[in-house]
Design an enzyme around this catalytic site. Structure first.
Site, PDB file in Angstrom:
ATOM      1  CD  GLU A 141     -18.547   4.214 -21.781  1.00 14.48           C
ATOM      2  OE1 GLU A 141     -19.631   4.664 -21.357  1.00 14.48           O
ATOM      3  OE2 GLU A 141     -18.088   4.482 -22.914  1.00 14.48           O
ATOM      4  CG  ASP A 195     -25.385  10.621 -23.802  1.00 16.80           C
ATOM      5  OD1 ASP A 195     -24.838   9.509 -23.928  1.00 16.80           O
ATOM      6  OD2 ASP A 195     -25.014  11.469 -22.959  1.00 16.80           O
ATOM      7  CB  SER A 196     -23.912   6.618 -27.910  1.00 14.75           C
ATOM      8  OG  SER A 196     -25.073   5.825 -27.780  1.00 14.75           O
ATOM      9  CG  ASP A 206     -27.832   7.839 -21.669  1.00 14.53           C
ATOM     10  OD1 ASP A 206     -27.881   7.203 -20.600  1.00 14.53           O
ATOM     11  OD2 ASP A 206     -26.991   7.628 -22.565  1.00 14.53           O
ATOM     12  CD  GLU A 262     -22.027   9.970 -19.141  1.00 14.73           C
ATOM     13  OE1 GLU A 262     -21.030  10.692 -18.906  1.00 14.73           O
ATOM     14  OE2 GLU A 262     -22.338   9.599 -20.285  1.00 14.73           O
ATOM     15  CE  LYS A 267     -26.456   4.731 -19.731  1.00 16.06           C
ATOM     16  NZ  LYS A 267     -25.535   5.855 -19.958  1.00 16.06           N
TER      17      LYS A 267
HETATM   18  O1  KIV Z   1     -24.919   6.534 -24.600  1.00 15.48           O
HETATM   19  C1  KIV Z   1     -24.674   5.322 -24.611  1.00 15.48           C
HETATM   20  O2  KIV Z   1     -24.815   4.636 -25.621  1.00 15.48           O
HETATM   21  C2  KIV Z   1     -24.207   4.714 -23.381  1.00 15.48           C
HETATM   22  C3  KIV Z   1     -23.627   3.339 -23.489  1.00 15.48           C
HETATM   23  C4  KIV Z   1     -22.247   3.415 -24.020  1.00 15.48           C
HETATM   24  C5  KIV Z   1     -23.646   2.627 -22.203  1.00 15.48           C
HETATM   25  O3  KIV Z   1     -24.251   5.296 -22.352  1.00 15.48           O
END
Ligand code: KIV
Length: 256
Positions: free
Chosen positions: A177, A41-42, A80, A110, A108
């Site tokens: 992280e 989600d970056s 994510d 958080e 994934k």
């Molecule tokens: O969203 C993302 O790119 C991430 C990485 C920083 C691990 O969760």
């Protein structure tokens, strides 16, 4: 190779992981033999230009997962679950399934203890899960700023506890992280599953980076741990200048 094979392979060597949000990037990384490709989600920041990741939607994650899927043949493809997409266990399962339908092999999310019921529910639905602890970008507004985690004994103990409950629940790996390196190493030693570090020192089982940080393609925000190995922003800027000069050159009718 099946998803299970790809997950098993992560345990054999150091895990090399990168993010991707589009087809050409995904295909180039896959052809370079990257083990795990994350539709992170970056993308809300480095693809869409938002100040943080909290505005990313499920529809956006589904779209990017779909296009990345087309470029990935051998890597494990993880997506994510974005902010507020797993507020309840039901939403966690439904949205994880939507990402799988779009092509993800795992999701994934958080958090550790705070989200463990959601992690268990997604796993119980038959979907593989990666954990993510330490500095959590989706909690930025609550925390106020990006902070290194594990600086106090209490914080270190909580991180270790988070990692242990995630492993017990059955996640296949945990992203660590922005964690103090000694604490990240201790967590790694305590687990039997891979830890994938980002800003967490060299003692993790593997490493993940945001592809724009690796490529030098997002010069406006560089996390302190980012190590660019290319300079795409400068190259594209130079190419745009050369193109503009050629188009504007007096008497030119075609671009040389
Ligand atoms: O969203 C993302 O790119 C991430 C990485 C920083 C691990 O969760």
């Amino acid at each position: 190779m099946t998803t299970q094979d790809r997950i098993a392979k992560l345990r054999q060597n150091r895990v090399v992981a990168l993010t991707a949000y589009d087809y050409p990037t995904a295909r180039i990384l896959d052809e370079a033999g990257i083990d795990l490709i994350l539709v992170g989600d970056s993308l809300g920041m480095v693809f869409a230009g938002n100040p943080d990741t909290t505005s990313v939607t499920m529809d956006q994650m589904i779209y990017h997962t779909t296009v990345v899927r087309r470029g990935v043949r051998q890597a494990l493809l993880v997506s994510d679950l974005p902010y507020h997409s797993y507020d309840s266990t039901r939403e966690a399962v439904t949205n994880a399934q939507r990402l799988v339908n779009a092509g993800a092999e795992a999701v994934k999310l958080e958090g550790g203890l705070a989200v463990i019921e959601k992690v268990r529910a997604v796993l119980a639905s038959g979907i593989q899960v990666a954990g993510h602890i330490g500095m959590l970008p989706q909690s930025l507004h609550r925390e106020g700023s990006y902070k290194k985690k594990g600086k106090t004994d209490q914080e270190a103990a909580m991180l270790l506890e988070d990692a242990r409950v995630l492993e017990e629940a059955g996640v296949f790996a945990i992203v660590l992280e922005s964690i103090v390196p000694e604490v990240a190493s201790e967590i790694t030693r305590a687990l039997n599953i891979p830890t994938i570090g980002i800003g967490a020192g060299s003692g993790c089982t593997g490493e993940i980076a945001v592809v724009h940080d690796l490529a030098g393609f997002y010069p406006w925000f560089k996390p302190p741990f980012a190590k660019p190995r290319a300079c795409f922003a400068d190259d594209l800027h130079r190419a745009a200048l050369a193109y503009a000069a050629a188009v504007r050159a007096p008497g030119e009718t075609t671009v040389p």
